[in-house]
Design a protein around this motif. Structure first.
Motif, PDB file in Angstrom:
ATOM      1  N   UNK A   1     -48.441  67.941  32.622  1.00  0.00           N
ATOM      2  CA  UNK A   1     -48.546  69.383  32.815  1.00  0.00           C
ATOM      3  C   UNK A   1     -47.796  69.820  34.071  1.00  0.00           C
ATOM      4  N   UNK A   2     -47.080  70.933  33.924  1.00  0.00           N
ATOM      5  CA  UNK A   2     -46.310  71.442  35.040  1.00  0.00           C
ATOM      6  C   UNK A   2     -45.073  70.631  35.360  1.00  0.00           C
ATOM      7  N   UNK A   3     -44.702  69.710  34.463  1.00  0.00           N
ATOM      8  CA  UNK A   3     -43.539  68.871  34.698  1.00  0.00           C
ATOM      9  C   UNK A   3     -43.787  67.728  35.658  1.00  0.00           C
ATOM     10  N   UNK A   4     -45.067  67.491  36.009  1.00  0.00           N
ATOM     11  CA  UNK A   4     -45.390  66.421  36.951  1.00  0.00           C
ATOM     12  C   UNK A   4     -45.437  65.066  36.239  1.00  0.00           C
ATOM     13  N   UNK A   5     -44.824  64.046  36.823  1.00  0.00           N
ATOM     14  CA  UNK A   5     -44.877  62.711  36.211  1.00  0.00           C
ATOM     15  C   UNK A   5     -46.252  62.080  36.367  1.00  0.00           C
ATOM     16  N   UNK A   6     -46.634  61.277  35.398  1.00  0.00           N
ATOM     17  CA  UNK A   6     -47.879  60.512  35.495  1.00  0.00           C
ATOM     18  C   UNK A   6     -47.683  59.193  34.757  1.00  0.00           C
ATOM     19  N   UNK A   7     -48.567  58.263  34.996  1.00  0.00           N
ATOM     20  CA  UNK A   7     -48.491  56.957  34.348  1.00  0.00           C
ATOM     21  C   UNK A   7     -49.426  56.934  33.151  1.00  0.00           C
ATOM     22  N   UNK A   8     -48.855  56.681  31.984  1.00  0.00           N
ATOM     23  CA  UNK A   8     -49.651  56.584  30.764  1.00  0.00           C
ATOM     24  C   UNK A   8     -50.040  55.125  30.542  1.00  0.00           C
ATOM     25  N   UNK A   9     -51.201  54.906  29.939  1.00  0.00           N
ATOM     26  CA  UNK A   9     -51.700  53.551  29.686  1.00  0.00           C
ATOM     27  C   UNK A   9     -51.880  53.319  28.188  1.00  0.00           C
ATOM     28  N   UNK A  10     -51.359  52.192  27.732  1.00  0.00           N
ATOM     29  CA  UNK A  10     -51.545  51.770  26.340  1.00  0.00           C
ATOM     30  C   UNK A  10     -51.763  50.264  26.335  1.00  0.00           C
ATOM     31  N   UNK A  11     -52.281  49.745  25.235  1.00  0.00           N
ATOM     32  CA  UNK A  11     -52.262  48.302  25.072  1.00  0.00           C
ATOM     33  C   UNK A  11     -50.822  47.892  24.780  1.00  0.00           C
ATOM     34  N   UNK A  12     -50.397  46.810  25.401  1.00  0.00           N
ATOM     35  CA  UNK A  12     -49.025  46.345  25.220  1.00  0.00           C
ATOM     36  C   UNK A  12     -48.820  45.841  23.785  1.00  0.00           C
ATOM     37  N   UNK A  13     -47.764  46.312  23.159  1.00  0.00           N
ATOM     38  CA  UNK A  13     -47.466  45.914  21.778  1.00  0.00           C
ATOM     39  C   UNK A  13     -46.104  45.232  21.646  1.00  0.00           C
ATOM     40  N   UNK A  14     -45.399  45.074  22.775  1.00  0.00           N
ATOM     41  CA  UNK A  14     -44.086  44.441  22.752  1.00  0.00           C
ATOM     42  C   UNK A  14     -44.025  43.286  23.732  1.00  0.00           C
ATOM     43  N   UNK A  15     -43.068  42.406  23.525  1.00  0.00           N
ATOM     44  CA  UNK A  15     -42.827  41.337  24.481  1.00  0.00           C
ATOM     45  C   UNK A  15     -42.383  41.946  25.811  1.00  0.00           C
ATOM     46  N   UNK A  16     -42.790  41.352  26.916  1.00  0.00           N
ATOM     47  CA  UNK A  16     -42.461  41.914  28.224  1.00  0.00           C
ATOM     48  C   UNK A  16     -40.967  41.843  28.524  1.00  0.00           C
ATOM     49  N   UNK A  17     -40.253  40.933  27.873  1.00  0.00           N
ATOM     50  CA  UNK A  17     -38.820  40.784  28.114  1.00  0.00           C
ATOM     51  C   UNK A  17     -37.993  41.479  27.034  1.00  0.00           C
ATOM     52  N   UNK A  18     -38.636  42.418  26.309  1.00  0.00           N
ATOM     53  CA  UNK A  18     -38.001  42.997  25.125  1.00  0.00           C
ATOM     54  C   UNK A  18     -36.783  43.844  25.458  1.00  0.00           C
ATOM     55  N   UNK A  19     -36.902  44.774  26.433  1.00  0.00           N
ATOM     56  CA  UNK A  19     -35.792  45.680  26.700  1.00  0.00           C
ATOM     57  C   UNK A  19     -35.527  46.557  25.491  1.00  0.00           C
ATOM     58  N   UNK A  20     -34.297  47.032  25.354  1.00  0.00           N
ATOM     59  CA  UNK A  20     -33.918  47.800  24.171  1.00  0.00           C
ATOM     60  C   UNK A  20     -34.124  49.294  24.339  1.00  0.00           C
ATOM     61  N   UNK A  21     -33.910  50.056  23.250  1.00  0.00           N
ATOM     62  CA  UNK A  21     -33.993  51.520  23.293  1.00  0.00           C
ATOM     63  C   UNK A  21     -35.417  52.016  23.504  1.00  0.00           C
ATOM     64  N   UNK A  22     -35.531  53.299  23.860  1.00  0.00           N
ATOM     65  CA  UNK A  22     -36.839  53.904  24.090  1.00  0.00           C
ATOM     66  C   UNK A  22     -37.618  54.099  22.796  1.00  0.00           C
ATOM     67  N   UNK A  23     -36.903  54.409  21.707  1.00  0.00           N
ATOM     68  CA  UNK A  23     -37.598  54.596  20.434  1.00  0.00           C
ATOM     69  C   UNK A  23     -37.854  53.232  19.803  1.00  0.00           C
ATOM     70  N   UNK A  24     -38.951  53.144  19.072  1.00  0.00           N
ATOM     71  CA  UNK A  24     -39.329  51.893  18.426  1.00  0.00           C
ATOM     72  C   UNK A  24     -39.306  52.064  16.924  1.00  0.00           C
ATOM     73  N   UNK A  25     -38.623  51.161  16.255  1.00  0.00           N
ATOM     74  CA  UNK A  25     -38.477  51.198  14.806  1.00  0.00           C
ATOM     75  C   UNK A  25     -39.402  50.159  14.185  1.00  0.00           C
ATOM     76  N   UNK A  26     -40.027  50.506  13.069  1.00  0.00           N
ATOM     77  CA  UNK A  26     -40.908  49.576  12.387  1.00  0.00           C
ATOM     78  C   UNK A  26     -40.199  48.284  12.020  1.00  0.00           C
ATOM     79  N   UNK A  27     -40.870  47.147  12.230  1.00  0.00           N
ATOM     80  CA  UNK A  27     -40.305  45.859  11.883  1.00  0.00           C
ATOM     81  C   UNK A  27     -39.451  45.229  12.961  1.00  0.00           C
ATOM     82  N   UNK A  28     -39.369  45.856  14.129  1.00  0.00           N
ATOM     83  CA  UNK A  28     -38.550  45.308  15.206  1.00  0.00           C
ATOM     84  C   UNK A  28     -39.099  43.962  15.683  1.00  0.00           C
ATOM     85  N   UNK A  29     -38.183  43.083  16.079  1.00  0.00           N
ATOM     86  CA  UNK A  29     -38.593  41.786  16.589  1.00  0.00           C
ATOM     87  C   UNK A  29     -39.239  41.891  17.972  1.00  0.00           C
TER      88      UNK A  29
END
Length: 199
Positions: A49-77
């Motif tokens: 809100x108001x354009x202020x940055x914040x840290x969002x929290x989720x359960x991790x669903x990717x490998x930590x060394x994954x890298x790659x684009x910001x969007x996630x496509x179904x079936x990605x390795x």
């Protein structure tokens, strides 16, 4: 100071939800840690809100060394085995109840984006969308529950997201903000819970 009804709803539901779901959160976190090396939680800077940055929290669903684009496509390795289940069920979003409790998010509101994508929202919608707290769920999330599958069908997923989905989402986020009501939010929460349970 009197809390507005929407914020009061956020506080009560997020607090009760975190308490009741604490065993589930603990088990899911353990599964994520055992499934692949790295932390149980994924943290990322989003625009609130108001354009202020914040840290969002989720359960991790990717490998930590994954890298790659910001969007996630179904079936990605990049996606872990537990991540496939968590993404399909939307259980990876549960830690955001903490973000709601601390006031960075709301139960219902436009989904928060990274700054790079917020900059691509049409100017006529951007300020309106950022005038409210971002949410865990909203009508757009319900309509695009299989966004990963939709992106997987595209020849250039990143381009499709930027040029087609982002403007469409922004238009519908703005429509939600203009017409939002507490009763409407309760309906969206009920539909979201039903969608998760049905999965």
């Amino acid at each position: 100071m009197t809390l507005d009804p929407k914020r009061l709803l956020d506080l009560v539901v997020s607090a009760v939800g975190l308490v009741l779901l604490s065993p589930v959160l603990a088990v899911v976190g353990l599964v994520v840690r055992c499934d692949s090396p790295g932390p149980a939680l994924f943290r990322q800077q989003r625009v609130g809100r108001g354009g202020q940055p914040f840290t969002i929290h989720k359960f991790r669903t990717m490998r930590v060394d994954a890298g790659g684009p910001l969007v996630t496509v179904g079936g990605e390795s990049r996606i872990t085995r537990s991540g496939i289940v968590l993404r399909a069920s939307k259980l990876d979003e549960m830690p955001q109840l903490y973000d709601v409790l601390r006031g960075a998010m709301s139960l219902v509101g436009p989904r928060p984006e990274v700054a790079e994508y917020v900059a691509l929202w049409p100017a006529e919608h951007r300020d309106l969308i950022l005038s409210v707290r971002p949410g865990i769920t909203d009508p757009v999330s319900l309509e695009l529950r299989d966004e990963q599958g939709l992106l997987a069908e595209q020849d250039e997923p990143e381009t499709y997201y930027r040029e087609v989905l982002l403007p469409w989402k922004a238009e519908h986020y703005a429509a939600y903000v203009r017409g939002r009501t507490l009763r409407g939010d309760l309906g969206i929460i009920a539909r979201t819970v039903w969608a998760v349970v049905r999965r």
